[in-house]
Design a protein around this motif. Structure first.
Motif, PDB file in Angstrom:
ATOM      1  N   VAL A 196      -4.206   1.047   6.173  1.00 49.54           N
ATOM      2  CA  VAL A 196      -5.527   1.495   5.735  1.00 49.54           C
ATOM      3  C   VAL A 196      -6.271   2.009   6.961  1.00 49.54           C
TER       4      VAL A 196
ATOM      5  N   CYS B 213      -0.266   5.581   3.674  1.00 55.32           N
ATOM      6  CA  CYS B 213      -1.597   5.251   4.168  1.00 55.32           C
ATOM      7  C   CYS B 213      -2.645   5.463   3.089  1.00 55.32           C
ATOM      8  N   VAL B 214      -3.616   4.566   3.050  1.00 51.71           N
ATOM      9  CA  VAL B 214      -4.813   4.725   2.230  1.00 51.71           C
ATOM     10  C   VAL B 214      -5.971   5.026   3.168  1.00 51.71           C
TER      11      VAL B 214
ATOM     12  N   GLU C 255      -7.959  -3.310  -1.874  1.00 49.74           N
ATOM     13  CA  GLU C 255      -6.782  -4.118  -2.229  1.00 49.74           C
ATOM     14  C   GLU C 255      -6.190  -3.654  -3.555  1.00 49.74           C
TER      15      GLU C 255
ATOM     16  N   ALA D  39      -3.072  -5.748   4.478  1.00 49.74           N
ATOM     17  CA  ALA D  39      -2.569  -4.443   4.917  1.00 49.74           C
ATOM     18  C   ALA D  39      -2.786  -4.286   6.424  1.00 49.74           C
TER      19      ALA D  39
ATOM     20  N   MET E 290       1.907  -0.873   4.100  1.00 49.94           N
ATOM     21  CA  MET E 290       0.773  -0.004   3.790  1.00 49.94           C
ATOM     22  C   MET E 290      -0.274  -0.097   4.913  1.00 49.94           C
TER      23      MET E 290
ATOM     24  N   CYS F 189      -4.223  -0.527  -2.871  1.00 48.74           N
ATOM     25  CA  CYS F 189      -2.989  -0.812  -2.132  1.00 48.74           C
ATOM     26  C   CYS F 189      -1.938  -1.455  -3.019  1.00 48.74           C
TER      27      CYS F 189
ATOM     28  N   ARG G 194       1.693   0.009  -3.898  1.00 51.28           N
ATOM     29  CA  ARG G 194       2.905  -0.726  -3.528  1.00 51.28           C
ATOM     30  C   ARG G 194       3.850  -0.812  -4.722  1.00 51.28           C
TER      31      ARG G 194
END
Length: 261
Positions: free
Chosen positions: A3, A68-69, A249, A27, A1, A252, A256
């Motif tokens: 960010v 992606c975040v 977090e 991440a 992942m 994410c 996940r």
């Protein structure tokens, strides 16, 4: 992942200096500077919303290969939301930190930010006489220390940075009008709004147009979360970096689990 962080109006990657190292523990992180800010070269082109969005998409396309975040602060919020809509193959979640949203109304934002033109003009003058860096040290970046503080004072105190910030402001309201006319721009992916606690009573929350715009954005998605900070500080990522990192977090980890199921 991965960010990817987007800064607010006229600010560099240094606004994430306290959050990015915390997020890097769980991440891959990407921070960058828009044209004229931080370490990036200046440009003579007007810093319209679409120009800022192009900067963001160029970084997203170049630096991010997988899920992606996006994390956006203030004016970086609508940039992140538009980018998520443009790249649905990559962006799977958004965290917005006291964003300035078109849902608040462009005219209302213009009235609320009436003194900003004088502020950004004064910053250009302060940069020319070598005082802007020290002014920023005592205001926006007072929470930073050591190398991070020295870096932002040197970079953000430059004349080209002050001019870039002024150009972003000069084009902001027009950009918000365009977003308001064509929106709402809210992709239906997991989205968290973190709002500064400017209000303390139900009546104050009802009158807080920024809070209400954040609530409207959260209500527009299937998986939305609205969180208030403890402080009134607009720069929540500097005042409460633990809160911002924890919300990133949380996003994410949930993603996940979703993508590994």
């Amino acid at each position: 992942m991965t960010v990817l962080f987007e800064a607010g109006l006229g600010k560099s990657r240094s606004t994430w200096a306290l959050v990015q190292p915390r997020v890097a523990a769980f991440a891959r992180t990407v921070v960058y500077d828009r044209a004229g800010l931080g370490r990036s070269d200046a440009t003579d082109a007007p810093r319209t919303f679409e120009a800022l969005l192009r900067d963001h998409l160029r970084v997203l396309d170049t630096m991010v290969a997988g899920p992606c975040v996006l994390v956006g602060h203030s004016y970086g919020g609508p940039i992140a939301r538009r980018a998520a809509a443009e790249r649905p193959d990559k962006v799977v979640g958004i965290v917005l930190v006291d964003e300035v949203s078109e849902a608040a109304g462009a005219d209302l934002l213009r009235r609320a930010m009436g003194g900003a033109g004088v502020l950004y003009g004064a910053q250009v003058w302060l940069a020319r006489v070598g005082l802007l860096g020290q002014a920023l040290r005592r205001t926006y970046f007072r929470a930073l220390q050591g190398p991070a503080l020295r870096e932002v004072v040197a970079e953000s105190g430059r004349v080209c940075a002050a001019r870039a910030a002024r150009s972003e402001w000069q084009n902001m309201i027009a950009g918000m009008h365009a977003l308001e006319a064509t929106g709402p721009h809210v992709p239906d992916i997991p989205l968290t709004e973190i709002t500064s606690r400017r209000s303390s009573t139900p009546e104050q929350f009802d009158r807080d147009f920024i809070f209400q715009s954040h609530k409207a954005t959260v209500d527009a998605v299937t998986d939305g979360r609205h969180v208030s900070s403890q402080s009134r500080d607009h720069y929540i990522q500097l005042a409460e970096p633990e809160l911002v990192a924890a919300e990133i977090e949380r996003t994410c980890e949930r993603l996940r689990i979703r993508y590994s199921a």
